[in-house]
Design a protein around this motif. Structure first.
Motif, PDB file in Angstrom:
ATOM      1  N   SER A  38       0.823  -1.219   0.000  1.00  0.00           N
ATOM      2  CA  SER A  38       0.000   0.000   0.000  1.00  0.00           C
ATOM      3  C   SER A  38       0.850   1.260   0.000  1.00  0.00           C
ATOM      4  O   SER A  38       0.310   2.368  -0.062  1.00  0.00           O
ATOM      5  N   GLY A  39       2.181   1.105   0.106  1.00  0.00           N
ATOM      6  CA  GLY A  39       3.064   2.262   0.096  1.00  0.00           C
ATOM      7  C   GLY A  39       3.541   2.693   1.462  1.00  0.00           C
ATOM      8  O   GLY A  39       4.180   3.742   1.590  1.00  0.00           O
ATOM      9  N   VAL A  40       3.252   1.894   2.497  1.00  0.00           N
ATOM     10  CA  VAL A  40       3.694   2.235   3.859  1.00  0.00           C
ATOM     11  C   VAL A  40       4.774   1.258   4.279  1.00  0.00           C
ATOM     12  O   VAL A  40       4.498   0.088   4.571  1.00  0.00           O
ATOM     13  N   PHE A  41       6.028   1.689   4.291  1.00  0.00           N
ATOM     14  CA  PHE A  41       7.123   0.831   4.735  1.00  0.00           C
ATOM     15  C   PHE A  41       6.967   0.549   6.228  1.00  0.00           C
ATOM     16  O   PHE A  41       6.598   1.418   7.005  1.00  0.00           O
ATOM     17  N   ASP A  42       7.264  -0.684   6.612  1.00  0.00           N
ATOM     18  CA  ASP A  42       7.010  -1.089   7.995  1.00  0.00           C
ATOM     19  C   ASP A  42       8.251  -1.716   8.607  1.00  0.00           C
ATOM     20  O   ASP A  42       8.389  -2.933   8.689  1.00  0.00           O
ATOM     21  N   ILE A  43       9.160  -0.864   9.085  1.00  0.00           N
ATOM     22  CA  ILE A  43      10.328  -1.335   9.827  1.00  0.00           C
ATOM     23  C   ILE A  43       9.920  -1.798  11.222  1.00  0.00           C
ATOM     24  O   ILE A  43      10.666  -2.487  11.911  1.00  0.00           O
ATOM     25  N   GLY A  44       8.711  -1.436  11.637  1.00  0.00           N
ATOM     26  CA  GLY A  44       8.260  -1.742  12.998  1.00  0.00           C
ATOM     27  C   GLY A  44       7.660  -3.120  13.180  1.00  0.00           C
ATOM     28  O   GLY A  44       6.998  -3.355  14.195  1.00  0.00           O
ATOM     29  N   LEU A  45       7.869  -4.044  12.246  1.00  0.00           N
ATOM     30  CA  LEU A  45       7.352  -5.400  12.425  1.00  0.00           C
ATOM     31  C   LEU A  45       7.877  -6.030  13.707  1.00  0.00           C
ATOM     32  O   LEU A  45       7.146  -6.697  14.442  1.00  0.00           O
ATOM     33  N   GLU A  46       9.148  -5.821  13.974  1.00  0.00           N
ATOM     34  CA  GLU A  46       9.777  -6.396  15.170  1.00  0.00           C
ATOM     35  C   GLU A  46       9.066  -5.936  16.436  1.00  0.00           C
ATOM     36  O   GLU A  46       8.774  -6.736  17.337  1.00  0.00           O
ATOM     37  N   GLY A  47       8.773  -4.653  16.519  1.00  0.00           N
ATOM     38  CA  GLY A  47       8.113  -4.118  17.703  1.00  0.00           C
ATOM     39  C   GLY A  47       6.705  -4.653  17.870  1.00  0.00           C
ATOM     40  O   GLY A  47       6.269  -4.971  18.987  1.00  0.00           O
ATOM     41  N   LYS A  48       5.979  -4.774  16.780  1.00  0.00           N
ATOM     42  CA  LYS A  48       4.599  -5.280  16.869  1.00  0.00           C
ATOM     43  C   LYS A  48       4.581  -6.757  17.271  1.00  0.00           C
ATOM     44  O   LYS A  48       3.694  -7.199  17.999  1.00  0.00           O
ATOM     45  N   GLY A  99       8.869   3.575  12.282  1.00  0.00           N
ATOM     46  CA  GLY A  99       9.033   2.149  12.515  1.00  0.00           C
ATOM     47  C   GLY A  99      10.079   1.847  13.570  1.00  0.00           C
ATOM     48  O   GLY A  99       9.886   0.971  14.430  1.00  0.00           O
ATOM     49  N   VAL A 100      11.193   2.562  13.525  1.00  0.00           N
ATOM     50  CA  VAL A 100      12.238   2.372  14.534  1.00  0.00           C
ATOM     51  C   VAL A 100      11.713   2.760  15.912  1.00  0.00           C
ATOM     52  O   VAL A 100      11.987   2.080  16.918  1.00  0.00           O
ATOM     53  N   ALA A 101      10.942   3.849  15.983  1.00  0.00           N
ATOM     54  CA  ALA A 101      10.364   4.279  17.261  1.00  0.00           C
ATOM     55  C   ALA A 101       9.408   3.223  17.807  1.00  0.00           C
ATOM     56  O   ALA A 101       9.384   2.961  19.020  1.00  0.00           O
ATOM     57  N   ILE A 102       8.634   2.585  16.931  1.00  0.00           N
ATOM     58  CA  ILE A 102       7.726   1.515  17.347  1.00  0.00           C
ATOM     59  C   ILE A 102       8.515   0.360  17.969  1.00  0.00           C
ATOM     60  O   ILE A 102       8.126  -0.208  19.000  1.00  0.00           O
ATOM     61  N   GLY A 319       7.156   4.443   1.082  1.00  0.00           N
ATOM     62  CA  GLY A 319       7.965   5.347   1.883  1.00  0.00           C
ATOM     63  C   GLY A 319       7.725   6.820   1.630  1.00  0.00           C
ATOM     64  O   GLY A 319       8.336   7.675   2.268  1.00  0.00           O
ATOM     65  N   VAL A 320       6.828   7.126   0.689  1.00  0.00           N
ATOM     66  CA  VAL A 320       6.578   8.526   0.332  1.00  0.00           C
ATOM     67  C   VAL A 320       5.182   8.916   0.805  1.00  0.00           C
ATOM     68  O   VAL A 320       4.188   8.367   0.324  1.00  0.00           O
ATOM     69  N   PRO A 321       5.065   9.854   1.745  1.00  0.00           N
ATOM     70  CA  PRO A 321       3.724  10.299   2.171  1.00  0.00           C
ATOM     71  C   PRO A 321       2.943  10.895   1.010  1.00  0.00           C
ATOM     72  O   PRO A 321       3.524  11.602   0.163  1.00  0.00           O
ATOM     73  N   TYR A 322       1.669  10.593   0.947  1.00  0.00           N
ATOM     74  CA  TYR A 322       0.860  11.120  -0.147  1.00  0.00           C
ATOM     75  C   TYR A 322       0.284  12.467   0.232  1.00  0.00           C
ATOM     76  O   TYR A 322      -0.380  12.612   1.266  1.00  0.00           O
ATOM     77  N   VAL A 323       0.513  13.448  -0.611  1.00  0.00           N
ATOM     78  CA  VAL A 323      -0.050  14.788  -0.442  1.00  0.00           C
ATOM     79  C   VAL A 323      -0.999  15.043  -1.602  1.00  0.00           C
ATOM     80  O   VAL A 323      -0.580  15.049  -2.772  1.00  0.00           O
ATOM     81  N   LYS A 324      -2.261  15.219  -1.299  1.00  0.00           N
ATOM     82  CA  LYS A 324      -3.262  15.413  -2.340  1.00  0.00           C
ATOM     83  C   LYS A 324      -3.056  16.717  -3.052  1.00  0.00           C
ATOM     84  O   LYS A 324      -2.882  17.785  -2.438  1.00  0.00           O
ATOM     85  N   GLU A 325      -3.053  16.649  -4.383  1.00  0.00           N
ATOM     86  CA  GLU A 325      -2.861  17.857  -5.185  1.00  0.00           C
ATOM     87  C   GLU A 325      -4.162  18.648  -5.214  1.00  0.00           C
ATOM     88  O   GLU A 325      -5.256  18.101  -5.287  1.00  0.00           O
TER      89      GLU A 325
END
Length: 326
Positions: A38-48, A99-102, A319-325
């Motif tokens: 979906s476009g959301v990188f998830d480095i926080g798998l370990e924390g979850k 993700g790292v913070a999670i 990894g890129v936040p979506y900003v609506k045009e």
């Protein structure tokens, strides 16, 4: 210290260890697949995984109910997934930093809360038998036992597994079907590649990404519950032992495809299950060092991430936040 000559007992032990070890990896890998598609990188798998393992073990000890414990694990993981979603989707924060913070938050919170509740240095007591889900006899057991050692081998490998094993491997074809044969899956893949086009079609990018993040939270919850309720009998500090990062490596190795992700997780689990068998084995007159055997899964992660498997292209909008045009 002899040559590695596998017999039936060795094959059964390796197969059983591989399936059990692959289960939390596969569930976490599929979690990352939904989120990153979906476009959301998830480095926080370990924390979850960690917070789910802790919640499942804690609630299982306090209630004695396996069902309530699994639901608690899923709820805790999904809550952390939503925190990641709010930071990255709503507030357009850096997905890697979030993700790292999670990961740090889950590790610290589980240790502090566990010590406050049980006063065991962050660990939990052993789960009661009613809160464990580590397999048992099946309807086929009497018939297979009558077939001798080969029937017993089939029983040990295929039917004497925890429910999490069956859920994990059933989730692979289900995920393939969702991604490639349903409207939700096609939209999910589209939002990971070109969110502006999805938005132009009148579909909520934010809504799709939140649903993907929730899917990731549910699967990580099952992964964590597997660790503390099936593979172990309680929570131990940092018991995920890098499985979230290995799952990410497997996801990259599989190039974000569910069936290939399953085989990648089986490969990692097989290397881990082979440790005890390979220790002391001689190859070309040299004994394999114990340290090398233990490091093999992590060495494979480095090799894969170094690009030796060919180019693995992540979703374009990942990894890129979506900003609506406007």
């Amino acid at each position: 210290m002899g040559d590695f000559i596998p017999d039936l007992s060795t094959v059964v032990a390796l197969s059983d260890g591989t399936l059990r070890g692959a289960t939390p990896l596969l569930l976490a890998c599929l979690a990352g697949l939904y989120s990153e598609r979906s476009g959301v990188f998830d480095i926080g798998l370990e924390g979850k995984i960690l917070i789910a393992a802790f919640a499942g073990a804690t609630v299982g000890i306090l209630t004695g109910s396996a069902l309530i414990a699994v639901l608690a694990a899923i709820a805790a993981s999904t809550l952390f997934a939503l925190i990641h979603g709010v930071a990255c989707i709503t507030f357009r924060g850096n997905q890697i930093v979030s993700g790292v913070a999670i990961n740090f938050l889950a590790l610290g919170l589980a240790a502090v809360a566990g010590n406050a509740i049980f006063s065991m240095g962050g660990r939990t007591p052993q789960l009661p038998a009613s809160a464990r889900l580590n397999g048992g006899d099946s309807w086929f057991t009497p018939m297979l036992e009558g077939m001798g050692r080969y029937g017993q081998a089939v029983e040990d490998i295929a039917f004497d597994q925890s429910i999490f094993v069956y859920i994990a491997f059933a989730a692979v074809p289900f995920t393939w079907w969702v991604l490639y044969r349903t409207r939700f899956g096609m939209r999910l893949r589209a939002v990971g590649e070109n969110p502006a086009a999805v938005d132009t079609a009148g579909i909520s990018v934010t809504g799709l990404r939140y649903r993907a993040v929730i899917c990731a939270g549910v699967l990580c919850g099952l992964s964590g519950a597997t660790l503390s309720m099936a593979l172990n009998s309680g929570y131990i500090n940092n018991m995920s032992a890098g499985r979230g990062f290995i799952a990410l490596a497997a996801l990259i190795f599989a190039k974000w495809r569910p069936v290939q992700a399953m085989f990648a997780c089986l490969l990692f689990a097989f290397l881990n299950a082979s440790e005890s068998r390979l220790q002391g084995t001689e190859v070309l007159g040299f004994e394999i060092p114990v340290q090398l055997v233990q490091a093999m899964p992590y060495l494979l992660v480095v090799i894969l991430l170094a690009g030796f498997i060919g180019q693995a292209r992540a979703p374009k909008a990942g990894g890129v936040p979506y900003v609506k045009e406007r």
